[in-house]
Design a protein around this motif. Structure first.
Motif, PDB file in Angstrom:
ATOM      1  N   THR A  19      -4.591   4.048  -2.254  1.00  0.00           N
ATOM      2  CA  THR A  19      -5.782   3.201  -2.185  1.00  0.00           C
ATOM      3  C   THR A  19      -6.331   2.941  -3.578  1.00  0.00           C
ATOM      4  OG1 THR A  19      -6.327   4.106  -0.007  1.00  0.00           O
ATOM      5  CG2 THR A  19      -8.091   2.992  -1.205  1.00  0.00           C
ATOM      6  N   PRO A  60     -14.382  -1.060   3.065  1.00  0.00           N
ATOM      7  CA  PRO A  60     -14.379   0.074   4.001  1.00  0.00           C
ATOM      8  C   PRO A  60     -14.259   1.421   3.303  1.00  0.00           C
ATOM      9  CG  PRO A  60     -12.278  -1.066   4.059  1.00  0.00           C
ATOM     10  CD  PRO A  60     -13.204  -1.906   3.227  1.00  0.00           C
ATOM     11  N   ASN A  61     -13.567   1.447   2.160  1.00  0.00           N
ATOM     12  CA  ASN A  61     -13.413   2.705   1.441  1.00  0.00           C
ATOM     13  C   ASN A  61     -14.700   3.104   0.727  1.00  0.00           C
ATOM     14  OD1 ASN A  61     -10.453   3.622   1.637  1.00  0.00           O
ATOM     15  ND2 ASN A  61     -10.255   1.453   1.187  1.00  0.00           N
ATOM     16  N   ALA A  74     -16.467   5.079   3.174  1.00  0.00           N
ATOM     17  CA  ALA A  74     -15.852   6.392   3.393  1.00  0.00           C
ATOM     18  C   ALA A  74     -16.004   7.327   2.199  1.00  0.00           C
ATOM     19  CB  ALA A  74     -14.371   6.212   3.727  1.00  0.00           C
ATOM     20  N   THR A 103       2.169   5.020  -2.374  1.00  0.00           N
ATOM     21  CA  THR A 103       2.041   5.204  -0.928  1.00  0.00           C
ATOM     22  C   THR A 103       2.984   6.291  -0.435  1.00  0.00           C
ATOM     23  OG1 THR A 103       1.425   2.868  -0.664  1.00  0.00           O
ATOM     24  CG2 THR A 103       2.138   4.045   1.317  1.00  0.00           C
ATOM     25  N   TYR A 116       1.831  10.032   0.906  1.00  0.00           N
ATOM     26  CA  TYR A 116       2.150  10.460   2.275  1.00  0.00           C
ATOM     27  C   TYR A 116       2.945  11.766   2.282  1.00  0.00           C
ATOM     28  CZ  TYR A 116       4.070  10.454   6.993  1.00  0.00           C
ATOM     29  OH  TYR A 116       4.416  10.816   8.268  1.00  0.00           O
ATOM     30  N   GLU A 159      -1.397  11.517   3.039  1.00  0.00           N
ATOM     31  CA  GLU A 159      -2.360  10.418   2.984  1.00  0.00           C
ATOM     32  C   GLU A 159      -1.659   9.111   3.337  1.00  0.00           C
ATOM     33  OE1 GLU A 159      -5.012  12.170  -0.769  1.00  0.00           O
ATOM     34  OE2 GLU A 159      -3.568  10.534  -1.052  1.00  0.00           O
ATOM     35  N   PRO A 179      -2.895   4.963   3.783  1.00  0.00           N
ATOM     36  CA  PRO A 179      -3.996   3.999   3.805  1.00  0.00           C
ATOM     37  C   PRO A 179      -4.158   3.373   5.187  1.00  0.00           C
ATOM     38  CG  PRO A 179      -2.600   3.660   1.882  1.00  0.00           C
ATOM     39  CD  PRO A 179      -1.884   4.633   2.767  1.00  0.00           C
ATOM     40  N   ASP A 180      -5.397   2.936   5.504  1.00  0.00           N
ATOM     41  CA  ASP A 180      -5.640   2.302   6.799  1.00  0.00           C
ATOM     42  C   ASP A 180      -5.203   0.840   6.780  1.00  0.00           C
ATOM     43  OD1 ASP A 180      -7.596   0.953   5.369  1.00  0.00           O
ATOM     44  OD2 ASP A 180      -9.236   2.182   6.128  1.00  0.00           O
ATOM     45  N   GLY A 181      -5.363   0.187   7.917  1.00  0.00           N
ATOM     46  CA  GLY A 181      -4.899  -1.192   8.066  1.00  0.00           C
ATOM     47  C   GLY A 181      -5.569  -2.160   7.110  1.00  0.00           C
ATOM     48  N   MET A 182      -6.887  -2.033   6.889  1.00  0.00           N
ATOM     49  CA  MET A 182      -7.603  -2.939   5.991  1.00  0.00           C
ATOM     50  C   MET A 182      -7.117  -2.774   4.549  1.00  0.00           C
ATOM     51  SD  MET A 182      -9.533  -4.833   7.783  1.00  0.00           S
ATOM     52  CE  MET A 182     -10.682  -5.537   6.600  1.00  0.00           C
ATOM     53  N   THR A 183      -6.806  -1.534   4.173  1.00  0.00           N
ATOM     54  CA  THR A 183      -6.281  -1.302   2.829  1.00  0.00           C
ATOM     55  C   THR A 183      -4.921  -1.958   2.663  1.00  0.00           C
ATOM     56  OG1 THR A 183      -7.466   0.804   2.639  1.00  0.00           O
ATOM     57  CG2 THR A 183      -5.598   0.466   1.150  1.00  0.00           C
TER      58      THR A 183
END
Length: 314
Positions: A106, A151-152, A155, A267, A271, A276, A278-282
């Protein structure tokens, strides 16, 4: 006649392939160094990790510069190197602080608005004014960054703005480097910047200690901590040398899209090492940033071809 390795065109093609391969490897090593730094923030402050990593990089740079000394051309220490050192420290501290709180992928996704910011800054600082298509691509890329940030921010809080600060500092550093390397080699400039950055980082660390700052100290690290610091410094130095080699063999506009492999690597490392994802929006925002960045580089290639194509005689 059969071509051999002494054929100029074949040699040029080989150099180009080697340069691309070096750039790809560099983009793999960068997230690994970031993962090491993130791991260390569990035991020390991001500021301390930044200082240790910067010092380790400078230590490993000394023998590398000695081996490659024939490529050292022009002054090593300069005002430009001092400015670059300050910008490098800003980039490193901002990213490591962000890594301590949020997923690496992210943070790197937000950081990769840097090529777009460089496109904007190249006009006033370098006189390289982009056309309206590239301005539009930059605007779209910044929208992608906002999609990642919004969104982040909810968070993780204001820390999500640190990769954005890092991207501005990195873009400014690229401008400083472009101007400085007109009179000295890239190796001389970066070697000087690395040494000065290490000196500045050490001075600030000593000042913070004398001021009574709450620092963990290197003794707080686990047994593998010193090896991790050495590894992060070595990775940073090797990555720089690979990128320098790549840019010495291949045009910058051709190499630029390879930089986005770092997001893929970040990424994967995030992981595998930290679980970790990232979400869909990221992912959506990252895709928009990637697409706009690739388009900017495409327009740069089109412009270069147009500039180098001779006019057709009538």
């Amino acid at each position: 006649m059969t071509l051999t390795t002494t054929d100029p065109q074949q040699r040029a093609d080989l150099d180009k392939r080697l340069g691309m391969a070096a750039m790809c490897l560099a983009m793999v090593f960068l997230p690994l160094g970031d993962a090491v730094s993130k791991s260390l923030t569990a035991y020390a402050t991001p500021f301390e990790v930044t200082v240790w990593r910067t010092l380790a990089q400078a230590v490993f740079f000394l023998p590398a510069a000695l081996i490659l000394r024939r490529h050292l051309q022009g002054s090593v220490l300069s005002l430009a190197s001092l400015l670059s050192a300050a910008l490098i420290l800003t980039v490193t501290l901002s990213l490591i602080t962000a890594f301590a709180t949020m997923p690496i992928a992210t943070a790197i996704a937000i950081f990769f608005v840097e090529p777009l910011l460089l496109t904007l800054l190249a006009g006033p600082f370098l006189g390289e004014v982009p056309g309206w298509r590239r301005y539009a691509a930059v605007a779209v890329g910044l929208v992608g960054a906002l999609i990642v940030i919004r969104p982040n921010f909810v968070a993780f809080g204001p820390v999500v703005l640190l990769p954005l600060l890092a991207s501005v500092a990195y873009a400014l550093n690229m401008i400083v480097m472009r101007k400085a390397t007109r009179h000295r080699s890239a190796l001389s400039f970066q070697f000087g910047a690395s040494l000065i950055a290490a000196g500045l980082a050490l001075l600030v660390l000593l000042a913070a200690g004398l001021a009574g700052a709450d620092l963990a100290g290197i003794g707080a690290l686990p047994g593998w901590g010193l090896w991790a610091i050495a590894g992060s410094g070595a990775l940073a130095m090797v990555t720089f040398l690979m990128i320098t080699f790549a840019f010495s063999k291949v045009e910058a506009s051709l190499l630029a899209p390879f930089q986005y492999l770092e997001i893929v690597g970040a990424t994967a490392v995030g992981y595998v090492v930290f679980s970790e994802l990232p979400d869909g929006m990221t992912f959506l925002g990252t895709a928009i940033i990637l697409a706009s960045g690739v388009y900017v580089f495409h327009r740069e290639r089109v412009r270069e071809v147009a500039d180098t194509t001779p006019p057709v005689e009538r």
